[in-house]
Design an enzyme around this catalytic site. Structure first.
Site, mmCIF file in Angstrom:
data_model
loop_
_atom_site.group_PDB
_atom_site.id
_atom_site.type_symbol
_atom_site.label_atom_id
_atom_site.label_comp_id
_atom_site.label_asym_id
_atom_site.label_seq_id
_atom_site.Cartn_x
_atom_site.Cartn_y
_atom_site.Cartn_z
ATOM 1 N N GLY D 148 -29.347 -20.908 -31.371
ATOM 2 C CA GLY D 148 -30.015 -19.664 -30.997
ATOM 3 C C GLY D 148 -29.328 -18.468 -31.636
ATOM 4 N N CYS D 149 -29.995 -17.315 -31.557
ATOM 5 C CA CYS D 149 -29.478 -16.126 -32.244
ATOM 6 C C CYS D 149 -28.217 -15.595 -31.553
ATOM 7 C CB CYS D 149 -30.568 -15.069 -32.330
ATOM 8 S SG CYS D 149 -31.431 -14.722 -30.790
ATOM 9 N N TYR D 150 -28.297 -15.329 -30.261
ATOM 10 C CA TYR D 150 -27.084 -14.873 -29.564
ATOM 11 C C TYR D 150 -25.952 -15.904 -29.697
ATOM 12 C CZ TYR D 150 -29.529 -10.999 -27.139
ATOM 13 O OH TYR D 150 -30.217 -9.853 -26.827
ATOM 14 N N THR D 152 -25.245 -17.968 -32.004
ATOM 15 C CA THR D 152 -24.630 -17.938 -33.331
ATOM 16 C C THR D 152 -23.647 -16.775 -33.447
ATOM 17 O OG1 THR D 152 -26.530 -18.988 -34.387
ATOM 18 C CG2 THR D 152 -25.095 -17.660 -35.804
#
Lengths: 348, 348, 348, 348
Positions: D148-150, D152
């Site tokens: 996921g973005c957060y 990472t």
């Protein structure tokens, strides 16, 4: 009618004072100073004020200022400490929106601001203008030091916890973000829209000038004997104009339940006209206070772990500067505290 | 105190009415309807209104509405024409912010809006609520059709030229741009921030529903015998919340000098509290009217050629909708026209 | 590998050249000059370029520049005309992104830019770098004057109509809007985010420096004997970073049908790799060309009246400046015209 | 050439894959599925891709997918777990950008996502696609679960500290903010520009679905015997399109000096092509990674106290989703890891 003057009227806190005072029923703005714009009409510089003011900017003049009941200083730091002593001596009341009289620790002020303080004695007498803490003293003050924007949002968010002594004071963490108006109306490349829109970044993470003010304020409300509040503070720059959002983390030391936490906040602020504790589960939005003197606060205990999260929002130019200054003025002059500050936020 | 109700209070024009009326000294908002939010408190839906209203949204109820002095309709087109006739019959006064009663040409309305008009006779009786043109009729009106946002900005910009008959009416060109709040508070993919921020585009260039309203209004002020105003109108969507900017082009037909042009505009609006003709050479900014009922206008004649340029700005939700509705209300009820509309724009 | 230098690398067109050239397979950037940042690494000034360049800014040095195959000038007007003659004499090829060599009418240049032109003869020899008009001449040019941002968007939008002689050339109206990067990377109060976000305004409506360039370009493509193109041009400042949108109005003089109009545009640009005529009924969006060398165009005839509307979008820093400069470079050096310019727009 | 298909191509991660793969020299996109847009050309839906793809969206078809070397799932959670097992069985390699295969703790997945997991065994086999931790396993993987973005941004920021065991793992605090594209391309009122521009707020502070993924990842790199990482995570929504900024706080437990801290980070990432440790004193900006696969990181120790601050930025759609997926693809197919991911950020 209270006769007021504004020293340094070309920055954002100056024009925000003008905006708010334009409809204040008990105030007459009689002078606004600016050396660089001497002679320019206020309405020419700020077209939003066309029809509201006939004033032109003038050079600072001690006699003119002394003819007022109250002088606001909306100047960069260093200016008020040079000019205020003469006014105080003549009996004029002053509200300083700059950082000049906020800190009691003069060596700390001099270290953070990189210059000698010109009026250290006066700094000791100045009343810190956070009405939620110092209302009674403000009423009688001759000189009020209006709090900074980050310090207002952060102190209001943590005061209930620190007064009650229910968190570990040495492990406070504040991650806060401000709209770009917080950096002032300055000609700097780093402030232009093309550098800041669609962008987000921290700044001054290694040390921001508001840190000692925040810690001084928090320590002032702690029970005696508590170990002094110590804050890690990281400010960020938002790609928007107005608003401060403080996300505050503290380690619970007293095992309060979520309900007790909520009650603690609601009780602390139940008589405060400008602090609004949101219902459990809420997330305050900066736009909900845009243009107003409100501070909206939520408190949470994620995952039932021992780190408490408080979120606090204000408008950096309003409750974080000029509207809070007007609130202080209302208190100083015995007016209804909310006078001229009643309009709801501009939303959307 | 005037007792008012708002039908359709969950859109942006509804919440903007609530924002403005919150501090209006002569108004008591007694009901606000919404089928979908029936029972929800206004302050829960719009946290910016916490502390200002105790009201909850309710289902529309004819008896409750008839107990009011005035009902605002802040609904999508089609709703007011179905509900207003019953109120009119009962003697209630109505200000409709939707497009339902703006056009006198019913077949045109039906063509542009794609549905049969439910109250064509009432549309003929409705007064078009542009005070700068119809002030006297508004004072006596039972039903006022509040102008659209683009039509307000564009008509105010061109009225002096068309009344005076000094431009060619068949070659009018309007390039206008609106903040995203103009599209309403709707759940549409094409309106989300990630699709619109850092982006600019025209829309409905082949034909926008405000076109017939603009042409009707302009034709209404032309001297008799003039060939009817004909407008090419291209609206654009701005990556911002509030504000309309209309850039208007017209071919000079009377050889007015720049000074005569400026005087023409200043004279036309010299008694208007909400139209501000800027000094020669100015460019109006949308932020200079943010949150206010003002329209600011500049006129120019670039390169001394025969194409005149007028620039006109309003806040689409304020002078373009809800604040203009309050201005109409003030006129209808004999109040000072500016009551509740005095605050300067929120700038920055 | 083509050895290139960039003079004036600290502005937005300079860093955009660096961005594009970083992945160009046939280019080696060997020098980038800046007096103020002499010695500073490019990657320190622009963290987005960390890992892409080892270069540091250096002071301009004629010998170093003459060792290059090509020198880009990304400087404010006035600089290139002083430095380019020496390079031309030494046989170096030059692409100037500034306004110095765009106008053939030197008195007009001097009037609009308020200074004497230092190299008027060279201005006559310079090739105007709009490949869609001058591709063959660009291939052989030693000095290319890269078009301005507004002129690129506006000329590409009108060229099909003016070449074909199907509109009245004396009544051309251009309402255009630019992202804030068009104003450059300058420390000016009027450019800061807090002054421009959530705001829209026209500027230089009485006369913008790009006007003579636009008219020169349009007149250059008109059939002989046509009355010369005359444009009313109003630029606006958008609250966003990149993108130009030109909304162009012209009076049809030949009675073309919508289909014929569409075909005219599609035929004119069918072999152009960087001009995209959208399907009928489309509205081009600036974000659809963000970061690319594309120009997207739509043409309409609203209400079947005789005013034609053309909408044209580019990225002001790309097709409006640095990417078009690279397109010109590719042509000058016999490379595939699209080399290094293939990436799609960054959307969202 | 690697033949790839994209399942779910109408969201932002889908169109970002298309943008990146358009210029990847070793990839041929042969199919892109969407039930709702079946038959619509990709370039019609996303005008930024005109000229880059001839493809039309098609209905998902197992035979067509099985003819590919690799299938990307850019779908909402729940879809991949239903469709991937059949592809795995047929030997197709899969990169899933959704949350379906990220967590090993299936009951936790089911609790956070509110549904039964359809392929729990496959979730155990899936390789978590963070190349900086799992490069070797990714190379051989048949199924990669893209982070996921957060997670990472946050993991890359804390990994050096947790691997080295130099902070207290039970007191980790992450205050992170994301651009609005992180919420996807969805028709929701709460996502429209007029609700989010000029606004900032936290959300899901009481518990966000990325929390268990973050803790799983951090625990995976801790030395054995360490008490498990425990994170307080508050995400915020930024008024901008792309970018994640994570501000991370941890209590130092090993007394590292600022220089040792800096060295720890530089050493950990010295061979990583997509992690850039900034010089001491830097603050990473989200725009410095816009459109790229880079993560830029700074580490600080404010006031020499024991709370360490790490700041980490990525583009949520790039390193936070689609570009990281391409990085994983490059690793899986033995290509140069940076292939197709070389362009610098779009700045300004």
């Amino acid at each position: 009618m209270i006769k007021v003057a504004i020293v340094g009227g070309t920055g954002y806190t100056g024009v925000e004072l003008l905006r708010i005072l334009a409809t204040h029923p008990q105030v007459d703005v009689t002078a606004i100073t600016s050396r660089s714009l001497n002679g320019t009409r206020v309405s020419e510089q700020f077209p939003s004020l066309r029809g509201h003011y006939d004033l032109a900017f003038c050079e600072p003049n001690i006699e003119q200022l002394c003819a007022c009941d109250l002088v606001f200083f909306a100047t960069p730091h260093g200016v008020a400490q040079a000019q205020v002593p003469a006014l105080i001596e003549r009996g004029v009341r002053v509200i300083d929106l700059s950082a000049d009289f906020r800190l009691k620790d003069i060596p700390a002020w001099e270290a953070w601001y990189g210059q000698e303080h010109a009026a250290p004695a006066l700094a000791q007498e100045a009343i810190y203008g956070l009405p939620e803490v110092n209302r009674a003293d403000i009423a009688d003050a001759q000189l009020v030091a209006c709090p900074g924007c980050y310090p207002t949002a952060i102190q209001l968010g943590w005061i209930p916890l620190l007064e009650a002594g229910v968190v570990e004071p040495a492990q406070l963490i504040a991650s806060a973000a401000s709209g770009a108006s917080g950096a002032g109306r300055q000609a700097k490349t780093e402030l232009i829209l093309a550098e800041n829109s669609d962008n987000f970044r921290a700044y001054s993470a290694a040390g921001h000038r508001h840190l000692p003010e925040i810690e001084q304020g928090l320590r002032g409300v702690q029970p005696s004997g508590a170990s002094p509040a110590q804050v890690t503070f990281v400010p960020h720059l938002l790609p928007m104009i107005r608003g401060i959002h403080a996300t505050l983390f503290a380690k619970s030391s007293a095992g309060l339940s979520p309900t007790e936490l909520q009650t603690l906040f609601e009780q602390r602020y139940k008589d405060e006209p400008f602090v609004d504790v949101l219902p459990p589960g809420s997330h305050p939005q900066t736009r909900s206070v845009r243009g107003t003197n409100m501070c909206r606060i939520s408190v949470m205990q994620p995952q039932d772990r021992d780190t408490l999260v408080v979120m606090s929002v204000i408008d950096n130019l309003a409750k974080g500067a000029s509207a809070q200054a007007v609130q202080n003025m209302n208190i100083m002059f015995g007016l209804t505290e909310t006078l001229g500050l009643e309009s709801p936020a501009l939303l959307p």
